[in-house]
Design an enzyme around this catalytic site. Sequence first.
Site, PDB file in Angstrom:
ATOM      1  N   ARG A  52     -58.043 -19.693  75.476  1.00 13.98           N
ATOM      2  CA  ARG A  52     -57.572 -21.051  75.169  1.00 13.98           C
ATOM      3  C   ARG A  52     -56.117 -21.034  74.700  1.00 13.98           C
ATOM      4  O   ARG A  52     -55.328 -21.901  75.068  1.00 13.98           O
ATOM      5  CB  ARG A  52     -58.493 -21.679  74.105  1.00 13.98           C
ATOM      6  CG  ARG A  52     -58.201 -23.143  73.861  1.00 13.98           C
ATOM      7  CD  ARG A  52     -59.258 -23.799  73.005  1.00 13.98           C
ATOM      8  NE  ARG A  52     -59.292 -23.267  71.644  1.00 13.98           N
ATOM      9  CZ  ARG A  52     -60.195 -23.619  70.727  1.00 13.98           C
ATOM     10  NH1 ARG A  52     -61.155 -24.482  71.036  1.00 13.98           N
ATOM     11  NH2 ARG A  52     -60.162 -23.122  69.516  1.00 13.98           N
ATOM     12  N   LYS A 151     -54.189 -26.866  71.955  1.00 11.68           N
ATOM     13  CA  LYS A 151     -54.314 -26.738  70.500  1.00 11.68           C
ATOM     14  C   LYS A 151     -52.910 -26.439  69.980  1.00 11.68           C
ATOM     15  O   LYS A 151     -52.555 -25.291  69.690  1.00 11.68           O
ATOM     16  CB  LYS A 151     -55.308 -25.624  70.167  1.00 11.68           C
ATOM     17  CG  LYS A 151     -56.129 -25.913  68.942  1.00 11.68           C
ATOM     18  CD  LYS A 151     -57.337 -25.034  68.881  1.00 11.68           C
ATOM     19  CE  LYS A 151     -57.704 -24.692  67.460  1.00 11.68           C
ATOM     20  NZ  LYS A 151     -57.861 -25.802  66.549  1.00 11.68           N
ATOM     21  N   GLU A 184     -64.685 -36.937  69.706  1.00  9.56           N
ATOM     22  CA  GLU A 184     -65.093 -35.810  68.864  1.00  9.56           C
ATOM     23  C   GLU A 184     -64.829 -36.232  67.427  1.00  9.56           C
ATOM     24  O   GLU A 184     -64.503 -37.386  67.167  1.00  9.56           O
ATOM     25  CB  GLU A 184     -64.293 -34.550  69.235  1.00  9.56           C
ATOM     26  CG  GLU A 184     -62.780 -34.746  69.147  1.00  9.56           C
ATOM     27  CD  GLU A 184     -61.960 -33.498  69.499  1.00  9.56           C
ATOM     28  OE1 GLU A 184     -62.492 -32.384  69.465  1.00  9.56           O
ATOM     29  OE2 GLU A 184     -60.750 -33.676  69.779  1.00  9.56           O
TER      30      GLU A 184
HETATM   31  N1  PXG Z   1     -61.759 -30.390  67.912  1.00  8.23           N
HETATM   32  C1  PXG Z   1     -60.545 -30.231  67.354  1.00  8.23           C
HETATM   33  C2  PXG Z   1     -59.527 -31.296  67.519  1.00  8.23           C
HETATM   34  C3  PXG Z   1     -60.251 -29.052  66.634  1.00  8.23           C
HETATM   35  O1  PXG Z   1     -59.031 -28.884  66.107  1.00  8.23           O
HETATM   36  C4  PXG Z   1     -62.505 -28.278  67.101  1.00  8.23           C
HETATM   37  C5  PXG Z   1     -62.727 -29.454  67.802  1.00  8.23           C
HETATM   38  C6  PXG Z   1     -63.575 -27.236  67.076  1.00  8.23           C
HETATM   39  O2  PXG Z   1     -63.231 -26.200  67.991  1.00  8.23           O
HETATM   40  P1  PXG Z   1     -63.662 -24.701  67.749  1.00  8.23           P
HETATM   41  O3  PXG Z   1     -62.989 -23.951  68.828  1.00  8.23           O
HETATM   42  O4  PXG Z   1     -63.188 -24.328  66.373  1.00  8.23           O
HETATM   43  O5  PXG Z   1     -65.145 -24.651  67.863  1.00  8.23           O
HETATM   44  C7  PXG Z   1     -61.257 -28.070  66.466  1.00  8.23           C
HETATM   45  C8  PXG Z   1     -61.031 -26.855  65.615  1.00  8.23           C
HETATM   46  C9  PXG Z   1     -60.512 -26.795  60.142  1.00  8.23           C
HETATM   47  C10 PXG Z   1     -59.634 -26.759  61.352  1.00  8.23           C
HETATM   48  O6  PXG Z   1     -59.967 -26.839  59.025  1.00  8.23           O
HETATM   49  C11 PXG Z   1     -60.179 -26.723  62.639  1.00  8.23           C
HETATM   50  C12 PXG Z   1     -59.335 -26.731  63.734  1.00  8.23           C
HETATM   51  C13 PXG Z   1     -57.980 -26.769  63.521  1.00  8.23           C
HETATM   52  C14 PXG Z   1     -57.467 -26.801  62.263  1.00  8.23           C
HETATM   53  C15 PXG Z   1     -58.266 -26.787  61.156  1.00  8.23           C
HETATM   54  O7  PXG Z   1     -61.733 -26.794  60.298  1.00  8.23           O
HETATM   55  N2  PXG Z   1     -59.731 -26.724  65.061  1.00  8.23           N
END
Ligand code: PXG
Length: 292
Positions: A52, A151, A184
């Site tokens: 990713r 991201k 989401e």
């Molecule tokens: N959607 C968004 C917009 C995200 O930033 C997820 C879904 C979950 O994806 P993953 O790959 O982690 O299963 C994210 C995750 C936090 C945090 O504090 C999480 C994310 C970025 C910054 C902080 O939980 N990304």
Amino acid sequence: MGRKIYIEGKFVPEDEARVSVFDHGLLYGDGVFEGIRVYNRRVFMLDAHLKRLYNGAKVIRLDIPVTPDELKEKVCETVRVNDISDGYVRLVVTRGKGDLGLSPSKCSDPNIIIIADTIKIYPDEVYHKGLKLVTVSTRRNNPDSLSPQIKSLNYLNHILAHLEVLHAGADEGLVLNDNGFVTECVVDNFYIVLDGAVITPPTNSGALNGITRMVVFQLCRDLGIEIREEQLSLVECYTADECFLTGTAAEIAPVTFIDDRPIGPDGTPGPVTIKLMEAFKEFRENHGTPID
Ligand code: PXG
């Protein structure tokens, strides 16, 4: 012992880890990042996170100056050097140092930063009682402007949404797209359970292609639970049998209230959610890259 940060090709104590004020990551949010978990001295789903990261970098035409295999080794080394058995890794690649102009053409040297730390997740009771969500007025970025699939270091859309969550006293937020469909949560993927099937919005609706989301698809296949991608309206969420969210930090967590409406028969975590949470606990122990 203080943390050791990997930056500009070497490990330095955290209070010596510095980023230039001319780094376009700082000046423009120009870069990409990943949040990755470590369980049991293994880096969880590392290949998927790297895929990713490199895909996002490709979209913004940022050439990461090392191969995925080299970066994989650096991530493991950072975890090892900091002696983290269970924790969280923040992997950041910025455009690097440029000048005050916007143009990335002035930035010749992308900066790779790796931070390994422990992580504070929701208190245990959240996983028994469930989370309260509020629908925020901030819409997810329109993919034509800034694709939610990247991201990127520009998370202002998410910060604005999170401020609304804080203001409402909720745990997380539901974020809609320009058409009013649920994409989401602020930083987690979202799911409903209806008649035994799991339903989640498609990634082209504005949801990030979450790594934990990929694991949920795998677990559902393994457990014989139907899972499908469909556009979801708020009404479908309010009237679902169960709801849950997933993310690297949150893992799988039940959602029991949305906009003050209890979800399911009594606003408690449902059986499909609980089954997936248990399966995830087992899965995470043996699906990582060993650091040793
Ligand atoms: N959607 C968004 C917009 C995200 O930033 C997820 C879904 C979950 O994806 P993953 O790959 O982690 O299963 C994210 C995750 C936090 C945090 O504090 C999480 C994310 C970025 C910054 C902080 O939980 N990304």
